[in-house]
Enzyme design. Structure first.
Site, PDB file in Angstrom:
ATOM      1  N   GLY A 346       0.844  -1.179   0.000  1.00 31.26           N
ATOM      2  CA  GLY A 346       0.000   0.000   0.000  1.00 31.26           C
ATOM      3  C   GLY A 346       0.887   1.239   0.000  1.00 31.26           C
ATOM      4  O   GLY A 346       0.723   2.148  -0.803  1.00 31.26           O
ATOM      5  N   GLY A 347       1.840   1.211   0.924  1.00 32.60           N
ATOM      6  CA  GLY A 347       2.756   2.333   1.002  1.00 32.60           C
ATOM      7  C   GLY A 347       4.073   1.891   1.581  1.00 32.60           C
ATOM      8  O   GLY A 347       4.152   0.847   2.242  1.00 32.60           O
ATOM      9  N   MET A 348       5.106   2.665   1.299  1.00 34.46           N
ATOM     10  CA  MET A 348       6.417   2.393   1.874  1.00 34.46           C
ATOM     11  C   MET A 348       7.025   3.721   2.284  1.00 34.46           C
ATOM     12  O   MET A 348       7.139   4.641   1.473  1.00 34.46           O
ATOM     13  CB  MET A 348       7.306   1.663   0.848  1.00 34.46           C
ATOM     14  CG  MET A 348       8.722   1.389   1.342  1.00 34.46           C
ATOM     15  SD  MET A 348       8.726   0.266   2.777  1.00 34.46           S
ATOM     16  CE  MET A 348      10.116   0.924   3.685  1.00 34.46           C
ATOM     17  N   GLU A 349       7.411   3.774   3.554  1.00 32.97           N
ATOM     18  CA  GLU A 349       7.784   5.033   4.194  1.00 32.97           C
ATOM     19  C   GLU A 349       9.191   5.521   3.849  1.00 32.97           C
ATOM     20  O   GLU A 349       9.939   5.936   4.734  1.00 32.97           O
ATOM     21  CB  GLU A 349       7.649   4.853   5.706  1.00 32.97           C
ATOM     22  CG  GLU A 349       8.620   3.847   6.370  1.00 32.97           C
ATOM     23  CD  GLU A 349       8.140   2.403   6.418  1.00 32.97           C
ATOM     24  OE1 GLU A 349       7.297   2.028   5.585  1.00 32.97           O
ATOM     25  OE2 GLU A 349       8.606   1.639   7.285  1.00 32.97           O
ATOM     26  N   HIS A 373      -0.385   6.809   7.974  1.00 33.74           N
ATOM     27  CA  HIS A 373       0.456   5.700   8.422  1.00 33.74           C
ATOM     28  C   HIS A 373       1.906   5.897   7.960  1.00 33.74           C
ATOM     29  O   HIS A 373       2.836   5.868   8.775  1.00 33.74           O
ATOM     30  CB  HIS A 373      -0.106   4.382   7.879  1.00 33.74           C
ATOM     31  CG  HIS A 373       0.711   3.179   8.224  1.00 33.74           C
ATOM     32  ND1 HIS A 373       0.405   2.359   9.282  1.00 33.74           N
ATOM     33  CD2 HIS A 373       1.842   2.665   7.673  1.00 33.74           C
ATOM     34  CE1 HIS A 373       1.305   1.394   9.365  1.00 33.74           C
ATOM     35  NE2 HIS A 373       2.191   1.558   8.392  1.00 33.74           N
ATOM     36  N   GLU A 374       2.086   6.125   6.684  1.00 31.98           N
ATOM     37  CA  GLU A 374       3.465   6.269   6.171  1.00 31.98           C
ATOM     38  C   GLU A 374       4.140   7.502   6.769  1.00 31.98           C
ATOM     39  O   GLU A 374       5.328   7.479   7.080  1.00 31.98           O
ATOM     40  CB  GLU A 374       3.478   6.318   4.637  1.00 31.98           C
ATOM     41  CG  GLU A 374       2.835   5.117   3.940  1.00 31.98           C
ATOM     42  CD  GLU A 374       3.260   3.746   4.466  1.00 31.98           C
ATOM     43  OE1 GLU A 374       4.376   3.621   5.005  1.00 31.98           O
ATOM     44  OE2 GLU A 374       2.449   2.802   4.364  1.00 31.98           O
ATOM     45  N   GLU A 396       5.834  -1.170  13.258  1.00 28.45           N
ATOM     46  CA  GLU A 396       4.479  -1.123  12.702  1.00 28.45           C
ATOM     47  C   GLU A 396       3.383  -0.883  13.750  1.00 28.45           C
ATOM     48  O   GLU A 396       2.436  -0.159  13.491  1.00 28.45           O
ATOM     49  CB  GLU A 396       4.191  -2.382  11.886  1.00 28.45           C
ATOM     50  CG  GLU A 396       5.088  -2.527  10.651  1.00 28.45           C
ATOM     51  CD  GLU A 396       4.967  -1.382   9.649  1.00 28.45           C
ATOM     52  OE1 GLU A 396       3.985  -0.627   9.698  1.00 28.45           O
ATOM     53  OE2 GLU A 396       5.898  -1.242   8.816  1.00 28.45           O
ATOM     54  N   TYR A 462       1.157  -5.208  13.327  1.00 29.71           N
ATOM     55  CA  TYR A 462       0.388  -3.986  13.098  1.00 29.71           C
ATOM     56  C   TYR A 462      -0.714  -3.810  14.146  1.00 29.71           C
ATOM     57  O   TYR A 462      -0.743  -2.831  14.876  1.00 29.71           O
ATOM     58  CB  TYR A 462      -0.273  -4.023  11.712  1.00 29.71           C
ATOM     59  CG  TYR A 462       0.682  -3.844  10.565  1.00 29.71           C
ATOM     60  CD1 TYR A 462       1.456  -4.906  10.116  1.00 29.71           C
ATOM     61  CD2 TYR A 462       0.827  -2.623   9.936  1.00 29.71           C
ATOM     62  CE1 TYR A 462       2.337  -4.754   9.058  1.00 29.71           C
ATOM     63  CE2 TYR A 462       1.711  -2.457   8.865  1.00 29.71           C
ATOM     64  CZ  TYR A 462       2.455  -3.521   8.435  1.00 29.71           C
ATOM     65  OH  TYR A 462       3.338  -3.365   7.401  1.00 29.71           O
ATOM     66  N   LYS A 650      -1.387  -7.422  -0.731  1.00 29.15           N
ATOM     67  CA  LYS A 650      -2.460  -7.550   0.257  1.00 29.15           C
ATOM     68  C   LYS A 650      -3.804  -7.904  -0.401  1.00 29.15           C
ATOM     69  O   LYS A 650      -4.665  -8.506   0.223  1.00 29.15           O
ATOM     70  CB  LYS A 650      -2.582  -6.221   1.006  1.00 29.15           C
ATOM     71  CG  LYS A 650      -3.488  -6.270   2.210  1.00 29.15           C
ATOM     72  CD  LYS A 650      -3.668  -4.906   2.830  1.00 29.15           C
ATOM     73  CE  LYS A 650      -5.110  -4.482   2.680  1.00 29.15           C
ATOM     74  NZ  LYS A 650      -5.425  -3.175   3.207  1.00 29.15           N
TER      75      LYS A 650
HETATM   76  N1  BES Z   1       6.717  -0.502   5.939  1.00 32.57           N
HETATM   77  C1  BES Z   1       5.483  -1.045   5.560  1.00 32.57           C
HETATM   78  C2  BES Z   1       5.552  -1.953   4.364  1.00 32.57           C
HETATM   79  C3  BES Z   1       6.500  -3.142   4.487  1.00 32.57           C
HETATM   80  C4  BES Z   1       6.719  -3.767   5.703  1.00 32.57           C
HETATM   81  C5  BES Z   1       7.141  -3.620   3.377  1.00 32.57           C
HETATM   82  C6  BES Z   1       7.617  -4.837   5.788  1.00 32.57           C
HETATM   83  C7  BES Z   1       8.014  -4.687   3.454  1.00 32.57           C
HETATM   84  C8  BES Z   1       8.254  -5.305   4.669  1.00 32.57           C
HETATM   85  C9  BES Z   1       4.447   0.049   5.301  1.00 32.57           C
HETATM   86  O1  BES Z   1       4.549   1.116   6.171  1.00 32.57           O
HETATM   87  C10 BES Z   1       3.090  -0.530   5.536  1.00 32.57           C
HETATM   88  O2  BES Z   1       2.838  -0.935   6.626  1.00 32.57           O
HETATM   89  N2  BES Z   1       2.244  -0.537   4.516  1.00 32.57           N
HETATM   90  C11 BES Z   1       0.878  -1.041   4.593  1.00 32.57           C
HETATM   91  C12 BES Z   1      -0.092   0.090   4.703  1.00 32.57           C
HETATM   92  C13 BES Z   1      -0.602   0.407   6.042  1.00 32.57           C
HETATM   93  C14 BES Z   1      -1.708   1.436   5.985  1.00 32.57           C
HETATM   94  C15 BES Z   1      -0.955  -0.727   6.935  1.00 32.57           C
HETATM   95  C16 BES Z   1       0.564  -1.775   3.324  1.00 32.57           C
HETATM   96  O3  BES Z   1       1.384  -1.756   2.404  1.00 32.57           O
HETATM   97  O4  BES Z   1      -0.508  -2.344   3.207  1.00 32.57           O
HETATM   98 ZN    ZN Z   2       3.929   0.562   8.139  1.00 36.21          ZN
END
Ligand code: BES
Ligand code: ZN
Length: 720
Positions: A346-349, A373-374, A396, A462, A650
């Site tokens: 969804g996103g990567m910070e 979130h990010e 997370e 999370y 996801k």
């Molecule tokens: N940092 C994560 C994505 C991640 C975690 C990528 C571990 C690879 C390994 C990012 O911040 C994240 O949590 N993204 C979520 C969105 C969020 C609103 C829960 C996602 O991608 O769904």
């Molecule tokens: Zn995250």
């Protein structure tokens, strides 16, 4: 044989022997276990600390390769032979635990990289690629008996042909996209996704979250494109000097290296704050920038830029709220880059520029909590980083908690509670599944030794993480809890923390702030440890007034369906005034709470709400899942399209998983009834759908998504 597609069948066979092929082709016979693997990394970062790097990259969009040279500035923690006055200090404790690590070499992580040569301060250095592991990659050992403080590694990524020889399912951070795979369909695109341990696939690095460094980068790429990195972006050195007039020397290591290409453009990047390797990021493509506020903006392909800017308009307010809660925003700018649909998350910070899926652009701003979130990661994760992947919940869980605080400030408590209730629903599902299959993974503190850190990426980190922190807030009262958090962030900023450090500081704070006696403190301490180290979780009490109507309607319809009553005969469903004002989350809650429904009722629902036409990926996903659960064949075409339209793991992974699970159940049931006779899985619509969709879609998925789904198609299971 039940597998329909020859290429897929061959591919699955290859999959089971690929570990061997990879190892033999690339690196000779592995000698695993010779040296320590610390924190999913081969590197000896406790001995030698790469505190700054200068990166020079040529991005070859045509051949889908990166040519790089990386200058490492090293600080040797035990033998200070060279002048290292700029290097950071190291703690006594760190020194002690590294006594057994090799002292006269620097070990880097690599995966799928070709090392061309390595220069030290007095000429070429000896190096070798040793040890090899399917998950971890290969160690690059550079002999440094003189303990050079500057070395330059020249390398390149594998070409497409080399990847094919190694293994088609090789995981790489980088995805190369053809113009057809982008929004505007005009130019190619490339982007990285380094977390958790994929930075090593495009940069030789000490790829452990405990290692932090600053960086400069010079990037060459086709002149008609644009580029971003997880750093401040500069058009030229003169531009950089405007921000850092006293840092003229920062780019002095650049310039010797001339691009291989004729029609190229060069951009410069500077990250003045220490970050870890999983936050190294790059994207090159045809995208433009639009400012949204003083320190923030959005990058997107030209055809999507205006829509993205409208959707993300609240970003400046989010930054202000977050800063008011946890301290000043450290990273100067906060930008978002909208990626093509294959972005696996969804996103990567990534610092300075969050990478985001385009699926949050819905036209009604209903999914902006993902940006909250990010953004929150700018504190939890990017400032204070999980020391190991076993502590992933610190990144997370904190971030989901903070996301919720930002949402509450911006949109009110009811809205934040609604998101919390949806989170709880997801957590319940995850817990049910994990308690059955891997109960130890329901602990917040994980044990990922020998496993892929990706295994820790579940709702436990999370959502259980968030509910634990919410519980802390309730125990301590918001005021004191916020005081603690501010203190905690300040203390560990630009550094790392782990679960045990957190517990200690939390308990110390609790004891010194509450004079109610040792019994109370002891109970608090016991509960904290239970939350963190024990399996399962304590159901919190959360309610959302927003979602009551949706919940009520699902319950009502479930009841009718159970009694074989057709929804169509029930007057008023389509006229229900409540549903007229529903937004994304109401629909999600509604769909998630429905049981499997009869054909007629599914058809009626679709005729009222037009789920099979929705372009909102969150709603589409839940509609797909309900359709599979209900065996509603008319929606299978929609599912096929959806699996081809988005690549966010996801969404697509659970759909394939469900399709395969349903096929397996049906196959088992069939075999039970008919002891003999020929039965092929091709007779099952779910199996056909999964296979057909995957056949078409898999080459467009990012390798992170693809390799996860490959595992689902593991064919041993099917033979039973
Ligand atoms: N940092 C994560 C994505 C991640 C975690 C990528 C571990 C690879 C390994 C990012 O911040 C994240 O949590 N993204 C979520 C969105 C969020 C609103 C829960 C996602 O991608 O769904
Ligand atoms: Zn995250």
């Amino acid at each position: 044989m039940f597998l329909k597609s020859i290429s897929l069948r061959k591919y699955i066979l290859l999959f089971s022997i690929f570990g061997l092929i990879q190892v033999v082709f690339a690196h000779g016979i592995p000698k695993l276990g010779e040296k320590i693997v610390r924190n999913h990394s081969f590197s000896n970062y406790k001995v030698v600390n790469p505190y700054k790097l200068d990166l020079e990259l040529d991005i070859d969009m045509q051949n889908q390769m990166i040519y790089g040279s990386v200058t490492y500035h090293l600080k040797w923690n035990f033998r200070d032979k060279r002048n290292q006055k700029n290097a950071p200090k190291v703690s006594q404790k760190g020194m002690l635990s590294a006594m057994n690590d090799p002292q006269d070499m620097a070990i880097f992580d690599t995966k799928g990289l070709v090392i061309e040569k390595i220069e030290g301060q007095s000429g070429l250095l000896d190096w070798k690629l040793t040890r090899s592991d399917k998950i971890l990659g290969t160690a690059l050992e550079v002999n440094l008996p003189q303990h050079d403080s500057v070395i330059v590694i020249h390398y390149r990524t594998y070409s497409k042909q080399e990847f094919k020889k190694v293994d088609e399912s090789f995981i790489s951070a980088i995805q190369w996209l053809s113009p057809e795979q982008t929004f505007d369909k005009k130019q190619p695109f490339m982007f990285s996704q380094s977390q958790a341990i994929l930075a090593r696939t495009w940069l030789p690095c000490m790829d452990a979250p405990a290692v932090k460094f600053t960086y400069n980068a010079k990037v060459n790429f086709p002149s008609n494109l644009n580029a971003v990195m997880s750093a401040q972006r500069y058009e030229g050195i003169a531009d950089f000097l405007k921000d850092y007039p006293t840092k003229a020397g920062e780019f002095k290591n650049f310039g010797k290296h001339i691009s291989r290409f004729s029609d190229f453009k060069t951009l410069y990047f500077h990250q003045s704050l220490p970050i870890t390797s999983y936050l190294m990021a790059i994207a090159v493509g045809d995208f433009n920038f639009k400012k949204l506020g003083k320190q923030c903006g959005v990058y997107a392909e030209p055809g999507l830029l205006e829509k993205a800017a409208w959707e993300f308009a609240d970003l400046p307010k989010m930054i202000d709220s977050a800063s008011a809660l946890y301290g000043k925003y450290a990273w100067k700018e906060y930008n978002v880059l909208v990626l093509p649909t294959s972005f696996p998350f969804g996103g990567m910070e990534n610092p300075v520029v969050t990478f985001a899926t385009p699926t949050i652009i819905t036209g009604d701003r209903s999914l902006v909590s993902l940006l909250a979130h990010e953004l929150a990661h700018s504190w939890s994760g990017n400032l204070v980083t999980n020391e190991t992947w076993d502590d992933f919940w610190l990144n997370e869980g904190f971030t989901v908690y903070f996301e919720s605080r930002i949402m509450e400030k911006l949109y009110g408590k009811d809205y934040a509670d609604m998101l919390t209730v949806l989170g709880l629903g997801e957590l319940r599902k995850t817990l049910k599944d994990l308690m059955k299959n891997a109960p130890a993974d329901t602990r917040l503190k994980l044990d990922l030794k020998g496993r892929n850190p990706d295994d820790g990426l579940t709702d436990i980190a999370y959502e259980k993480g968030r509910f634990f922190l919410l519980w802390c807030e309730q125990q301590m009262g918001r005021k004191k809890w916020d005081k603690f958090l501010n203190q905690y962030f300040k203390k560990h900023a630009f550094s790392t923390s782990n679960t045990e450090v957190f517990i200690k500081e939390l308990l110390d704070f609790y004891t010194s702030n509450y004079s109610s006696g040792w019994m109370v403190s002891a109970n608090f301490s016991k509960s904290v440890k239970q939350w963190i180290y024990e399996i399962g979780f304590q159901e919190p009490k959360v309610r959302s007034t927003y979602l009551l109507a949706a919940e009520g309607l699902s319950a009502h319809l479930n009841g009718l369906n159970q009694q074989n009553i057709s929804f169509a005969k029930e007057k008023g469903l389509s006229l229900n005034p409540e549903t007229k004002t529903w937004t994304t989350h109401h629909y999600l809650h509604f769909l998630r709470n429905l049981d499997s429904l009869s054909f007629a009722n599914m058809r009626y629902l679709d005729s009222v709400f037009h789920f099979s036409l929705t372009l909102n990926s969150e709603i589409a996903f839940d509609w797909c899942m309900l359709s599979i659960k209900s065996g509603y064949l008319p929606a299978y075409g929609f599912i096929d399209q959806f699996l081809n339209r988005v690549g966010r793991r996801k969404f697509v992974y659970p759909i394939y998983e469900k399709l395969i699970e349903v096929s397996q159940l049906k196959a088992k049931a069939w075999k039970k009834i008919n002891n003999q006779g020929s039965f092929t899985l091709e007779q099952l619509p779910e199996f056909n759908l999964a296979l057909d969709a995957y056949e078409k879609a898999n080459s467009g998925y990012h390798s992170v998504t693809r390799t996860s789904i490959d595992e689902l198609f593991h064919f041993d299971e099917w033979k039973k």
